[in-house]
Each structure stands twice: as structure tokens, then as C-alpha cells.
Design a protein around this motif. Structure first.
Motif, PDB file in Angstrom:
ATOM      1  N   ASN A   1       7.789  -5.995  25.550  1.00 59.07           N
ATOM      2  CA  ASN A   1       7.736  -7.287  24.872  1.00 59.07           C
ATOM      3  C   ASN A   1       9.107  -7.956  24.968  1.00 59.07           C
ATOM      4  OD1 ASN A   1       7.623  -9.440  23.098  1.00 59.07           O
ATOM      5  ND2 ASN A   1       6.245  -8.356  21.699  1.00 59.07           N
ATOM      6  N   LYS A   2       9.242  -8.812  25.958  1.00 60.10           N
ATOM      7  CA  LYS A   2      10.515  -9.470  26.256  1.00 60.10           C
ATOM      8  C   LYS A   2      11.006 -10.321  25.088  1.00 60.10           C
ATOM      9  CE  LYS A   2      12.387 -12.722  29.645  1.00 60.10           C
ATOM     10  NZ  LYS A   2      12.082 -13.453  30.875  1.00 60.10           N
ATOM     11  N   GLU A   3      10.088 -11.055  24.438  1.00 63.74           N
ATOM     12  CA  GLU A   3      10.478 -11.921  23.329  1.00 63.74           C
ATOM     13  C   GLU A   3      11.003 -11.122  22.141  1.00 63.74           C
ATOM     14  OE1 GLU A   3       7.455 -12.222  24.933  1.00 63.74           O
ATOM     15  OE2 GLU A   3       8.113 -13.929  26.147  1.00 63.74           O
ATOM     16  N   GLN A   4      10.371 -10.009  21.845  1.00 61.81           N
ATOM     17  CA  GLN A   4      10.826  -9.164  20.741  1.00 61.81           C
ATOM     18  C   GLN A   4      12.206  -8.583  21.057  1.00 61.81           C
ATOM     19  OE1 GLN A   4       8.453  -5.674  19.952  1.00 61.81           O
ATOM     20  NE2 GLN A   4       9.476  -5.279  18.011  1.00 61.81           N
ATOM     21  N   TYR A   5      12.387  -8.127  22.294  1.00 62.75           N
ATOM     22  CA  TYR A   5      13.680  -7.582  22.720  1.00 62.75           C
ATOM     23  C   TYR A   5      14.771  -8.645  22.577  1.00 62.75           C
ATOM     24  CZ  TYR A   5      17.202  -5.282  25.607  1.00 62.75           C
ATOM     25  OH  TYR A   5      18.356  -4.708  26.062  1.00 62.75           O
ATOM     26  N   GLN A   6      14.502  -9.849  23.061  1.00 63.43           N
ATOM     27  CA  GLN A   6      15.489 -10.924  23.005  1.00 63.43           C
ATOM     28  C   GLN A   6      15.838 -11.291  21.564  1.00 63.43           C
ATOM     29  OE1 GLN A   6      13.526 -13.915  25.366  1.00 63.43           O
ATOM     30  NE2 GLN A   6      14.525 -13.241  27.258  1.00 63.43           N
TER      31      GLN A   6
ATOM     32  N   HIS B   1      16.746 -10.591  30.226  1.00 60.00           N
ATOM     33  CA  HIS B   1      15.708 -11.246  31.035  1.00 60.00           C
ATOM     34  C   HIS B   1      14.660 -10.273  31.582  1.00 60.00           C
ATOM     35  CE1 HIS B   1      17.717 -15.023  30.669  1.00 60.00           C
ATOM     36  NE2 HIS B   1      18.844 -14.459  31.039  1.00 60.00           N
ATOM     37  N   SER B   2      14.987  -8.989  31.609  1.00 57.86           N
ATOM     38  CA  SER B   2      13.999  -8.028  32.112  1.00 57.86           C
ATOM     39  C   SER B   2      14.223  -6.656  31.468  1.00 57.86           C
ATOM     40  CB  SER B   2      14.086  -7.922  33.636  1.00 57.86           C
ATOM     41  OG  SER B   2      15.402  -7.599  34.038  1.00 57.86           O
ATOM     42  N   PRO B   3      13.905  -6.541  30.182  1.00 53.26           N
ATOM     43  CA  PRO B   3      14.118  -5.272  29.479  1.00 53.26           C
ATOM     44  C   PRO B   3      13.113  -4.194  29.880  1.00 53.26           C
ATOM     45  CG  PRO B   3      13.081  -6.848  28.018  1.00 53.26           C
ATOM     46  CD  PRO B   3      13.370  -7.570  29.290  1.00 53.26           C
ATOM     47  N   ARG B   4      13.564  -2.951  29.791  1.00 54.34           N
ATOM     48  CA  ARG B   4      12.731  -1.771  30.038  1.00 54.34           C
ATOM     49  C   ARG B   4      12.616  -0.977  28.742  1.00 54.34           C
ATOM     50  NH1 ARG B   4      15.146   1.311  35.252  1.00 54.34           N
ATOM     51  NH2 ARG B   4      15.678   2.696  33.570  1.00 54.34           N
ATOM     52  N   PRO B   5      11.719  -0.009  28.731  1.00 57.31           N
ATOM     53  CA  PRO B   5      11.605   0.825  27.518  1.00 57.31           C
ATOM     54  C   PRO B   5      12.920   1.507  27.118  1.00 57.31           C
ATOM     55  CG  PRO B   5       9.687   1.136  28.903  1.00 57.31           C
ATOM     56  CD  PRO B   5      10.635   0.282  29.692  1.00 57.31           C
ATOM     57  N   ASP B   6      13.726   1.943  28.089  1.00 57.80           N
ATOM     58  CA  ASP B   6      14.992   2.599  27.727  1.00 57.80           C
ATOM     59  C   ASP B   6      15.990   1.598  27.135  1.00 57.80           C
ATOM     60  OD1 ASP B   6      15.101   1.592  30.389  1.00 57.80           O
ATOM     61  OD2 ASP B   6      16.844   2.838  30.838  1.00 57.80           O
ATOM     62  N   HIS B   7      15.867   0.315  27.486  1.00 62.27           N
ATOM     63  CA  HIS B   7      16.703  -0.710  26.867  1.00 62.27           C
ATOM     64  C   HIS B   7      16.306  -0.880  25.399  1.00 62.27           C
ATOM     65  CE1 HIS B   7      16.771  -2.475  31.192  1.00 62.27           C
ATOM     66  NE2 HIS B   7      17.671  -1.521  31.056  1.00 62.27           N
ATOM     67  N   PHE B   8      15.005  -0.877  25.142  1.00 61.97           N
ATOM     68  CA  PHE B   8      14.512  -0.949  23.762  1.00 61.97           C
ATOM     69  C   PHE B   8      15.000   0.260  22.963  1.00 61.97           C
ATOM     70  CE2 PHE B   8      11.167  -4.299  23.725  1.00 61.97           C
ATOM     71  CZ  PHE B   8      11.377  -4.742  22.429  1.00 61.97           C
TER      72      PHE B   8
END
Length: 154
Positions: free
Chosen positions: A53-58, A88-95
Motif C-alpha cells: 500500500n504505497k499511500e499508507q507507506y507515504q 515511490h516504490s515501497p516493498r514489504p521490507d521497507h514497511f
């Protein structure tokens, strides 16, 4: 921001903002961690098939940026700069890295800065590069801190 004045000086923190953020993300009852980022963590850019979920990450990262830039949380500045590179392009490990920062808040919700009168206005600055620390392009990431009158300001 919360300000408290005492004989020692002025203490500034954002305890309420941190607790509201933990409550909003459902991490108010989480298990705390002692550091905002894992040792030697190297985050990589996203592959197209790995979507989150890019918006949630941002939104979460923007709130972390606010905390790290509005002073009382210099302890998270490096970790936030790492996760903000992947807005702009998060992955699960970024979360996972973002959630670790939030779990660190559970350990330190009232951490802030104490501004004391040290009797001088001397300016001191320090810097620390990681010398080609990026595994992608071998670029360096540098950080700095500045003190005025013995108090951390940037």
C-alpha cells in the motif's frame, strides 16, 4: 510540541504526537525495540511485482519526516532518511523498517531535547559520511549535527 521549563533548562518533546501515531497504526501495545533501525540494514529498491500500500507507506514516512525535522527526535533522523528513499516504490521490507521505527517510539515516546544555558554561544559542527555505503550506486550518505552554546540544534 510540549515544552517544560525547569532550573536545568527547557525540555522539548512530542510525546502526544508519538502516542497518537502509535495509536493510529495499532502499535500502542506493540513490543518495543531499543534502536530505530537494525544493524547494517541495507534496503533495496522495489521490484515491480512486489506491491504494498504505497499511500499508507507515504503517509507514515511523511509523519516520520515531520518528527525527525521538528527537532526533538534527532535519534531517528538516519533511519527516516533511509526509508524515505523508497517513497515511490515501497516493498514489504521497507514497511518493516518503518514499523521498527514505530516500535522504537514505544520504547521512547517522551524522548526529546534539553536546552541548557552553558554560558557561551560557541558553534560546533560534526559530520559523518558512510563512504560509498550504497550497494546500488556506491554513493556516500553523510549526516551532520550542529550545536550552539552546547545545545543540539540541527
Amino acid at each position: 510540541m510540549e515544552f517544560a521549563r525547569s532550573k536545568e533548562g527547557i525540555f522539548v518533546n512530542q510525546r502526544k504526537y508519538v502516542l497518537d501515531l502509535l495509536d493510529e497504526t495499532g502499535l500502542l501495545g506493540c513490543k518495543p525495540v531499543e534502536t530505530p533501525i537494525g544493524l547494517n540494514l541495507k534496503l533495496q529498491p522495489s521490484k515491480a511485482e512486489e506491491g504494498v500500500n504505497k499511500e499508507q507507506y507515504q503517509r507514515l514516512v511523511r509523519r516520520l519526516i515531520y518528527l525527525s525535522r521538528t527537532r526533538p527526535r534527532p535519534d531517528i533522523a538516519f533511519a527516516v532518511s533511509m526509508v524515505s528513499q523508497f517513497m515511490h516504490s515501497p516493498r514489504p521490507d521497507h514497511f518493516n523498517a518503518v514499523y521498527r521505527i514505530l516500535r522504537y517510539f514505544k520504547e521512547t515516546p517522551g524522548r526529546g531535547l534539553l536546552f541548557k544555558n552553558h554560558g557561551h554561544l560557541q558553534v560546533e559542527a560534526y559530520t559523518d559520511p558512510d563512504w560509498a555505503g550504497s550497494t546500488l550506486d556506491r554513493r556516500s550518505t553523510s549526516s551532520y549535527c550542529t550545536f550552539i552554546g552546547g545545545n543540539f540544534v540541527t
